[in-house]
Design a protein around this motif. Structure first.
Motif, PDB file in Angstrom:
ATOM      1  N   LEU A 114       0.826  -1.210   0.000  1.00  0.00           N
ATOM      2  CA  LEU A 114       0.000   0.000   0.000  1.00  0.00           C
ATOM      3  C   LEU A 114       0.860   1.259   0.000  1.00  0.00           C
ATOM      4  O   LEU A 114       0.395   2.328  -0.403  1.00  0.00           O
ATOM      5  CB  LEU A 114      -0.931  -0.008   1.210  1.00  0.00           C
ATOM      6  CG  LEU A 114      -2.017  -1.096   1.191  1.00  0.00           C
ATOM      7  CD1 LEU A 114      -2.760  -1.130   2.518  1.00  0.00           C
ATOM      8  CD2 LEU A 114      -2.986  -0.870   0.042  1.00  0.00           C
ATOM      9  N   ARG A 115       2.097   1.127   0.459  1.00  0.00           N
ATOM     10  CA  ARG A 115       3.009   2.269   0.427  1.00  0.00           C
ATOM     11  C   ARG A 115       3.512   2.534  -0.990  1.00  0.00           C
ATOM     12  O   ARG A 115       3.958   3.637  -1.308  1.00  0.00           O
ATOM     13  CB  ARG A 115       4.218   2.002   1.339  1.00  0.00           C
ATOM     14  CG  ARG A 115       3.887   1.867   2.804  1.00  0.00           C
ATOM     15  CD  ARG A 115       3.454   3.168   3.412  1.00  0.00           C
ATOM     16  NE  ARG A 115       3.133   3.025   4.822  1.00  0.00           N
ATOM     17  CZ  ARG A 115       2.338   3.838   5.481  1.00  0.00           C
ATOM     18  NH1 ARG A 115       1.763   4.845   4.849  1.00  0.00           N
ATOM     19  NH2 ARG A 115       2.093   3.654   6.754  1.00  0.00           N
ATOM     20  N   THR A 116       3.481   1.494  -1.835  1.00  0.00           N
ATOM     21  CA  THR A 116       3.934   1.628  -3.226  1.00  0.00           C
ATOM     22  C   THR A 116       2.805   1.159  -4.133  1.00  0.00           C
ATOM     23  O   THR A 116       2.781  -0.009  -4.557  1.00  0.00           O
ATOM     24  CB  THR A 116       5.201   0.783  -3.469  1.00  0.00           C
ATOM     25  OG1 THR A 116       6.147   1.041  -2.439  1.00  0.00           O
ATOM     26  CG2 THR A 116       5.812   1.111  -4.822  1.00  0.00           C
ATOM     27  N   PRO A 117       1.844   2.034  -4.430  1.00  0.00           N
ATOM     28  CA  PRO A 117       0.657   1.629  -5.175  1.00  0.00           C
ATOM     29  C   PRO A 117       0.935   0.951  -6.505  1.00  0.00           C
ATOM     30  O   PRO A 117       0.136   0.135  -6.969  1.00  0.00           O
ATOM     31  CB  PRO A 117      -0.093   2.954  -5.376  1.00  0.00           C
ATOM     32  CG  PRO A 117       0.355   3.813  -4.238  1.00  0.00           C
ATOM     33  CD  PRO A 117       1.792   3.438  -4.006  1.00  0.00           C
ATOM     34  N   THR A 118       2.087   1.244  -7.116  1.00  0.00           N
ATOM     35  CA  THR A 118       2.398   0.608  -8.399  1.00  0.00           C
ATOM     36  C   THR A 118       2.585  -0.897  -8.253  1.00  0.00           C
ATOM     37  O   THR A 118       2.550  -1.634  -9.238  1.00  0.00           O
ATOM     38  CB  THR A 118       3.680   1.220  -9.005  1.00  0.00           C
ATOM     39  OG1 THR A 118       4.739   1.145  -8.046  1.00  0.00           O
ATOM     40  CG2 THR A 118       3.439   2.679  -9.385  1.00  0.00           C
ATOM     41  N   GLU A 119       2.815  -1.375  -7.023  1.00  0.00           N
ATOM     42  CA  GLU A 119       2.998  -2.799  -6.795  1.00  0.00           C
ATOM     43  C   GLU A 119       1.675  -3.553  -6.621  1.00  0.00           C
ATOM     44  O   GLU A 119       1.672  -4.777  -6.464  1.00  0.00           O
ATOM     45  CB  GLU A 119       3.874  -3.017  -5.553  1.00  0.00           C
ATOM     46  CG  GLU A 119       5.297  -2.515  -5.703  1.00  0.00           C
ATOM     47  CD  GLU A 119       6.136  -2.822  -4.487  1.00  0.00           C
ATOM     48  OE1 GLU A 119       5.624  -3.493  -3.567  1.00  0.00           O
ATOM     49  OE2 GLU A 119       7.308  -2.389  -4.453  1.00  0.00           O
ATOM     50  N   LEU A 120       0.570  -2.837  -6.664  1.00  0.00           N
ATOM     51  CA  LEU A 120      -0.736  -3.480  -6.487  1.00  0.00           C
ATOM     52  C   LEU A 120      -1.186  -4.121  -7.798  1.00  0.00           C
ATOM     53  O   LEU A 120      -2.269  -3.857  -8.322  1.00  0.00           O
ATOM     54  CB  LEU A 120      -1.770  -2.455  -6.010  1.00  0.00           C
ATOM     55  CG  LEU A 120      -1.510  -1.852  -4.629  1.00  0.00           C
ATOM     56  CD1 LEU A 120      -2.503  -0.733  -4.335  1.00  0.00           C
ATOM     57  CD2 LEU A 120      -1.601  -2.930  -3.550  1.00  0.00           C
ATOM     58  N   THR A 121      -0.325  -4.979  -8.328  1.00  0.00           N
ATOM     59  CA  THR A 121      -0.594  -5.573  -9.639  1.00  0.00           C
ATOM     60  C   THR A 121      -1.690  -6.633  -9.584  1.00  0.00           C
ATOM     61  O   THR A 121      -2.227  -7.021 -10.611  1.00  0.00           O
ATOM     62  CB  THR A 121       0.699  -6.210 -10.195  1.00  0.00           C
ATOM     63  OG1 THR A 121       1.212  -7.131  -9.223  1.00  0.00           O
ATOM     64  CG2 THR A 121       1.742  -5.135 -10.464  1.00  0.00           C
ATOM     65  N   GLY A 122      -2.012  -7.120  -8.380  1.00  0.00           N
ATOM     66  CA  GLY A 122      -3.019  -8.161  -8.279  1.00  0.00           C
ATOM     67  C   GLY A 122      -4.441  -7.656  -8.346  1.00  0.00           C
ATOM     68  O   GLY A 122      -5.382  -8.443  -8.505  1.00  0.00           O
ATOM     69  N   CYS A 151      -6.210   2.120  -7.919  1.00  0.00           N
ATOM     70  CA  CYS A 151      -7.397   1.267  -8.049  1.00  0.00           C
ATOM     71  C   CYS A 151      -8.131   1.551  -9.349  1.00  0.00           C
ATOM     72  O   CYS A 151      -8.493   0.641 -10.103  1.00  0.00           O
ATOM     73  CB  CYS A 151      -8.333   1.483  -6.861  1.00  0.00           C
ATOM     74  SG  CYS A 151      -7.750   0.787  -5.304  1.00  0.00           S
ATOM     75  N   HIS A 152      -8.353   2.822  -9.620  1.00  0.00           N
ATOM     76  CA  HIS A 152      -9.120   3.199 -10.813  1.00  0.00           C
ATOM     77  C   HIS A 152      -8.390   2.816 -12.093  1.00  0.00           C
ATOM     78  O   HIS A 152      -9.033   2.463 -13.098  1.00  0.00           O
ATOM     79  CB  HIS A 152      -9.427   4.693 -10.778  1.00  0.00           C
ATOM     80  CG  HIS A 152     -10.263   5.096  -9.594  1.00  0.00           C
ATOM     81  ND1 HIS A 152     -10.338   6.381  -9.124  1.00  0.00           N
ATOM     82  CD2 HIS A 152     -11.066   4.342  -8.784  1.00  0.00           C
ATOM     83  CE1 HIS A 152     -11.145   6.412  -8.076  1.00  0.00           C
ATOM     84  NE2 HIS A 152     -11.592   5.197  -7.856  1.00  0.00           N
ATOM     85  N   ASP A 153      -7.060   2.876 -12.083  1.00  0.00           N
ATOM     86  CA  ASP A 153      -6.286   2.470 -13.258  1.00  0.00           C
ATOM     87  C   ASP A 153      -6.506   0.994 -13.585  1.00  0.00           C
ATOM     88  O   ASP A 153      -6.329   0.573 -14.736  1.00  0.00           O
ATOM     89  CB  ASP A 153      -4.788   2.713 -13.013  1.00  0.00           C
ATOM     90  CG  ASP A 153      -4.429   4.189 -13.028  1.00  0.00           C
ATOM     91  OD1 ASP A 153      -5.259   5.000 -13.492  1.00  0.00           O
ATOM     92  OD2 ASP A 153      -3.328   4.531 -12.548  1.00  0.00           O
ATOM     93  N   ARG A 154      -6.882   0.219 -12.574  1.00  0.00           N
ATOM     94  CA  ARG A 154      -7.087  -1.222 -12.749  1.00  0.00           C
ATOM     95  C   ARG A 154      -8.565  -1.608 -12.754  1.00  0.00           C
ATOM     96  O   ARG A 154      -8.905  -2.791 -12.719  1.00  0.00           O
ATOM     97  CB  ARG A 154      -6.346  -1.971 -11.634  1.00  0.00           C
ATOM     98  CG  ARG A 154      -4.837  -1.808 -11.702  1.00  0.00           C
ATOM     99  CD  ARG A 154      -4.167  -2.183 -10.394  1.00  0.00           C
ATOM    100  NE  ARG A 154      -2.709  -2.134 -10.482  1.00  0.00           N
ATOM    101  CZ  ARG A 154      -2.004  -1.017 -10.425  1.00  0.00           C
ATOM    102  NH1 ARG A 154      -2.617   0.159 -10.275  1.00  0.00           N
ATOM    103  NH2 ARG A 154      -0.678  -1.055 -10.522  1.00  0.00           N
ATOM    104  N   GLY A 155      -9.446  -0.608 -12.753  1.00  0.00           N
ATOM    105  CA  GLY A 155     -10.878  -0.877 -12.776  1.00  0.00           C
ATOM    106  C   GLY A 155     -11.445  -1.312 -11.435  1.00  0.00           C
ATOM    107  O   GLY A 155     -12.530  -1.889 -11.370  1.00  0.00           O
ATOM    108  N   ALA A 156     -10.679  -1.074 -10.367  1.00  0.00           N
ATOM    109  CA  ALA A 156     -11.116  -1.464  -9.020  1.00  0.00           C
ATOM    110  C   ALA A 156     -11.646  -0.239  -8.272  1.00  0.00           C
ATOM    111  O   ALA A 156     -11.474   0.906  -8.695  1.00  0.00           O
ATOM    112  CB  ALA A 156      -9.954  -2.091  -8.256  1.00  0.00           C
TER     113      ALA A 156
END
Length: 232
Positions: A114-122, A151-156
């Protein structure tokens, strides 16, 4: 009597409520009214929802508890509930219960991710990322705006438990979050005498879904509890 027939009463907007709204104990309503059954709405709930909605900048729905509010939030989309590992223990218990009983797909995400949002690839389309900021009890905070964008970039969707900060100190919807959750048992009530929850959303379609979930599941707040939260 003539003076009374000429009396012109002021027009009051439907959305406005006085400082002490009446406690409506109606379980059913007369035919032709906008609400037929008490599981769908109640004027005392609406007073509380109007107040919290205006404070958070969205449309609010009151629930029987913070857990009920959290559960409703997990049902707003068809995707997974992705929950922060440091979120309130009751929220994690709910996630574990839903997985154990095959009610929903849930997974956890670390504080480091959560500190590095770019890592939220899942995160995938339709998922709901749920976090608490500040968290209970460690008071961990996150960059809500960056996480909302990720989140929005991934449709979440991003859901933020705002119980600790309250809408007086933080408005996650204005930072890009889609859903705000409160355990109104705590600071919104303020007197340790009520179990209640709130969910606030900015999107109209999410609001319609939210009220549908509450009515169908039946996780409604009592009118007395709603009044006590309004007072708080």
């Amino acid at each position: 009597m003539e003076i009374f027939t000429k009396l012109q009463l002021p027009v009051v907007e439907d959305r406005l409520h006085g400082p002490n709204p009446a406690v409506s104990l109606n379980a059913t309503y007369y035919e032709g009214q906008r609400v037929v059954y008490g599981r769908h709405s109640n004027s005392t709930w609406e007073a509380l929802e109007t107040l919290i909605g205006e404070l958070e900048g969205g449309t609010a729905a009151a629930f029987a508890s913070g857990q009920a509010a959290m559960f409703a939030s997990s049902l707003l989309t068809a995707g997974r509930l992705v929950i922060s590992e440091d979120t309130y223990v009751g929220s994690r218990d709910l996630a574990d219960f839903m997985v154990k009983n095959h009610l929903a797909q849930c997974s956890y995400v670390t504080e480091a991710s959560l500190r590095t949002p770019t890592e939220l690839t899942g995160l995938k389309e339709g998922d709901v990322l749920m976090l608490e900021s500040p968290s209970n009890p460690l008071l961990v905070t996150y960059d809500i705006a960056k996480l909302a964008q990720a989140c929005h970039d991934r449709g979440a969707l991003l859901a933020v438990d705002n119980t600790v900060a309250t809408p007086i100190l933080q408005n996650p919807l204005s930072l890009g979050a889609d859903i705000v959750v409160h355990s109104a048992t705590k600071f919104i009530s303020g007197h340790s005498d009520v179990l209640a929850g709130m969910v606030v959303v900015a999107d109209e379609a999410l609001a319609e879904r939210l009220f549908e979930v509450r009515a169908v599941v039946g996780s409604v707040i009592g009118p007395v509890e709603a009044y006590l939260c309004y007072r708080g």
